[in-house]
Design a protein around this motif. Structure first.
Motif, PDB file in Angstrom:
ATOM      1  N   GLN A   2       0.715  -1.125   0.163  1.00  0.00           N
ATOM      2  CA  GLN A   2       0.049  -0.086  -0.179  1.00  0.00           C
ATOM      3  C   GLN A   2       1.022   1.179  -0.032  1.00  0.00           C
ATOM      4  N   GLU A   3       0.506   2.293  -0.680  1.00  0.00           N
ATOM      5  CA  GLU A   3       1.250   3.273  -0.982  1.00  0.00           C
ATOM      6  C   GLU A   3       0.861   4.389   0.246  1.00  0.00           C
ATOM      7  N   ARG A   4       2.038   4.865   0.886  1.00  0.00           N
ATOM      8  CA  ARG A   4       1.968   5.769   1.981  1.00  0.00           C
ATOM      9  C   ARG A   4       1.709   7.311   1.291  1.00  0.00           C
ATOM     10  N   GLU A  25       3.091  26.754  12.590  1.00  0.00           N
ATOM     11  CA  GLU A  25       2.689  25.296  13.181  1.00  0.00           C
ATOM     12  C   GLU A  25       2.479  24.595  12.058  1.00  0.00           C
ATOM     13  N   VAL A  26       2.708  23.331  12.076  1.00  0.00           N
ATOM     14  CA  VAL A  26       2.712  22.515  11.011  1.00  0.00           C
ATOM     15  C   VAL A  26       1.888  20.978  11.701  1.00  0.00           C
ATOM     16  N   GLY A  27       0.971  20.490  10.781  1.00  0.00           N
ATOM     17  CA  GLY A  27       0.342  19.397  11.218  1.00  0.00           C
ATOM     18  C   GLY A  27       0.557  18.386  10.009  1.00  0.00           C
ATOM     19  N   ILE A  28       0.544  17.048  10.460  1.00  0.00           N
ATOM     20  CA  ILE A  28       0.682  16.154   9.198  1.00  0.00           C
ATOM     21  C   ILE A  28       0.191  14.698   9.515  1.00  0.00           C
ATOM     22  N   VAL A  29      -0.663  14.143   8.516  1.00  0.00           N
ATOM     23  CA  VAL A  29      -1.451  12.927   8.793  1.00  0.00           C
ATOM     24  C   VAL A  29      -0.669  12.201   7.842  1.00  0.00           C
ATOM     25  N   LEU A  30      -0.271  11.010   8.112  1.00  0.00           N
ATOM     26  CA  LEU A  30      -0.053   9.651   7.484  1.00  0.00           C
ATOM     27  C   LEU A  30      -1.454   9.001   6.930  1.00  0.00           C
ATOM     28  N   VAL A  31      -1.495   8.663   5.773  1.00  0.00           N
ATOM     29  CA  VAL A  31      -2.767   7.694   5.354  1.00  0.00           C
ATOM     30  C   VAL A  31      -2.089   6.516   4.736  1.00  0.00           C
ATOM     31  N   GLU A  32      -2.535   5.163   4.882  1.00  0.00           N
ATOM     32  CA  GLU A  32      -1.912   4.047   4.340  1.00  0.00           C
ATOM     33  C   GLU A  32      -3.046   3.071   4.274  1.00  0.00           C
ATOM     34  N   GLY A  33      -3.212   2.183   3.409  1.00  0.00           N
ATOM     35  CA  GLY A  33      -4.247   1.124   3.318  1.00  0.00           C
ATOM     36  C   GLY A  33      -5.606   1.739   3.913  1.00  0.00           C
ATOM     37  N   ALA A  79      10.431  16.460   8.573  1.00  0.00           N
ATOM     38  CA  ALA A  79      10.993  15.586   7.439  1.00  0.00           C
ATOM     39  C   ALA A  79      11.291  14.310   7.337  1.00  0.00           C
ATOM     40  N   ALA A  80      11.452  14.004   8.766  1.00  0.00           N
ATOM     41  CA  ALA A  80      11.897  12.730   8.862  1.00  0.00           C
ATOM     42  C   ALA A  80      10.701  11.936   9.059  1.00  0.00           C
ATOM     43  N   PHE A  81       9.619  12.429   9.424  1.00  0.00           N
ATOM     44  CA  PHE A  81       8.196  11.763   9.764  1.00  0.00           C
ATOM     45  C   PHE A  81       7.760  11.415   8.459  1.00  0.00           C
ATOM     46  N   VAL A  82       7.704  12.378   7.334  1.00  0.00           N
ATOM     47  CA  VAL A  82       7.338  12.323   5.997  1.00  0.00           C
ATOM     48  C   VAL A  82       7.921  11.219   5.235  1.00  0.00           C
ATOM     49  N   GLY A  83       9.430  11.354   5.593  1.00  0.00           N
ATOM     50  CA  GLY A  83      10.224  10.188   4.524  1.00  0.00           C
ATOM     51  C   GLY A  83      10.044  10.650   3.078  1.00  0.00           C
ATOM     52  N   THR A  84       9.837   9.728   2.511  1.00  0.00           N
ATOM     53  CA  THR A  84       9.574   9.812   1.043  1.00  0.00           C
ATOM     54  C   THR A  84       8.377   9.532   0.655  1.00  0.00           C
ATOM     55  N   ALA A  85       7.394   9.662   1.370  1.00  0.00           N
ATOM     56  CA  ALA A  85       6.043   9.942   1.201  1.00  0.00           C
ATOM     57  C   ALA A  85       5.417  10.851   0.255  1.00  0.00           C
ATOM     58  N   PRO A  86       4.861  10.789  -0.876  1.00  0.00           N
ATOM     59  CA  PRO A  86       4.160  11.926  -1.486  1.00  0.00           C
ATOM     60  C   PRO A  86       3.148  12.830  -0.817  1.00  0.00           C
ATOM     61  N   LEU A  87       3.105  13.916  -1.016  1.00  0.00           N
ATOM     62  CA  LEU A  87       2.286  14.829  -0.302  1.00  0.00           C
ATOM     63  C   LEU A  87       1.021  15.564  -0.814  1.00  0.00           C
ATOM     64  N   ILE A  88       0.070  15.902   0.301  1.00  0.00           N
ATOM     65  CA  ILE A  88      -1.371  16.199  -0.328  1.00  0.00           C
ATOM     66  C   ILE A  88      -1.571  17.457   0.688  1.00  0.00           C
ATOM     67  N   VAL A 111      12.263  18.151  -2.114  1.00  0.00           N
ATOM     68  CA  VAL A 111      11.724  17.957  -3.185  1.00  0.00           C
ATOM     69  C   VAL A 111      10.796  16.625  -3.237  1.00  0.00           C
ATOM     70  N   ALA A 112       9.510  16.926  -3.283  1.00  0.00           N
ATOM     71  CA  ALA A 112       8.387  15.824  -3.091  1.00  0.00           C
ATOM     72  C   ALA A 112       7.228  16.299  -4.076  1.00  0.00           C
ATOM     73  N   PRO A 113       6.352  15.342  -4.777  1.00  0.00           N
ATOM     74  CA  PRO A 113       5.541  15.581  -5.501  1.00  0.00           C
ATOM     75  C   PRO A 113       4.199  15.849  -4.540  1.00  0.00           C
ATOM     76  N   PHE A 114       3.498  17.237  -4.934  1.00  0.00           N
ATOM     77  CA  PHE A 114       2.154  17.525  -4.165  1.00  0.00           C
ATOM     78  C   PHE A 114       1.010  17.212  -5.141  1.00  0.00           C
TER      79      PHE A 114
END
Length: 220
Positions: A2-4, A25-33, A79-88, A111-114
């Motif tokens: 599954q893509e993260r 302030e920054v907020g990040i949510v990871l979605v997977e599966g 940046a460490a939390f996001v890793g290589t995941a593409p962004l939205i 550099v990451a695709p949005f």
């Protein structure tokens, strides 16, 4: 596998880093599966005061920023939390500028695709009366935010919006894997060509993959 995907939201001191604004302030949510798989949130001290009208909107005060970790530290952790995941992001044209600017200041490679859920919403739900985050969430009867205009709350709303979009692409258009690259294609597609793109994507993903023949297995 599954893509993260990482969903990003900033609260800021102004409209653009080009005009001297910084992230607050920054907020990040990871979605997977098909579910939320992780969360990251932090206030960040970039050495600026919070304008009163933004404090009124967000509840974030200058005193809160003074007590927050340095922006560079927060961004390295983000940046460490996001890793290589593409962004939205919802209105990615706004958040992507702050993401890249703050990462550059922190000495990180950003550099990451949005992809943008505003653009996607306009393509997938053209009948909606508004595509602002709060209104499209209400229109689709998705979970509302506990605190609107705070980074993690808005990122979570955007995550639920993304999951709904992916679910609709699976059920309405029979696209088994509505991955990030396809979302980028959808948001850039003229509306009159959208049905054709989705049909082609469904057909391409439904085609069974052919086995790769090794030299030993090739007929001869």
């Amino acid at each position: 596998m599954q893509e993260r995907i990482a969903i990003l939201d900033f609260e800021t001191t102004g409209m653009s880093p080009a005009h001297g604004a910084r992230a607050a302030e920054v907020g990040i949510v990871l979605v997977e599966g098909g579910r939320i798989a992780g969360r990251f949130q932090s206030l960040m001290n970039a050495g600026q005061r919070m304008p009163p009208f933004i404090t009124q909107l967000t509840g974030i005060t200058s005193a809160m920023l003074q007590d927050a970790p340095p922006a560079e530290t927060v961004m390295r952790d983000a940046a460490a939390f996001v890793g290589t995941a593409p962004l939205i992001a919802h209105n990615a044209a706004f958040d992507s500028k702050f993401w890249l600017d703050e990462l550059q200041r922190a000495g990180c490679d950003g550099v990451a695709p949005f992809a943008c859920t505003v653009l996607l919403s306009r393509r997938l739900y053209p009948e909606a009366p508004s595509h602002s985050l709060g209104r499209i969430v209400r229109y689709l009867q998705l979970p509302p935010a506990d605190k609107a205009h705070r980074a993690l709350a808005d990122a979570e709303m955007t995550a639920h919006l993304l999951l709904r979009m992916q679910a609709d692409l699976r059920s309405r258009w029979h696209i088994p894997d509505p991955h990030h690259a396809l979302l980028q294609q959808i948001q850039a597609c003229p509306r009159k060509h959208l049905a054709r793109l989705l049909l082609q994507s469904s057909q391409a993903q439904s085609q069974p993959s052919l086995p790769t023949l090794t030299p030993a297995a090739m007929p001869g």
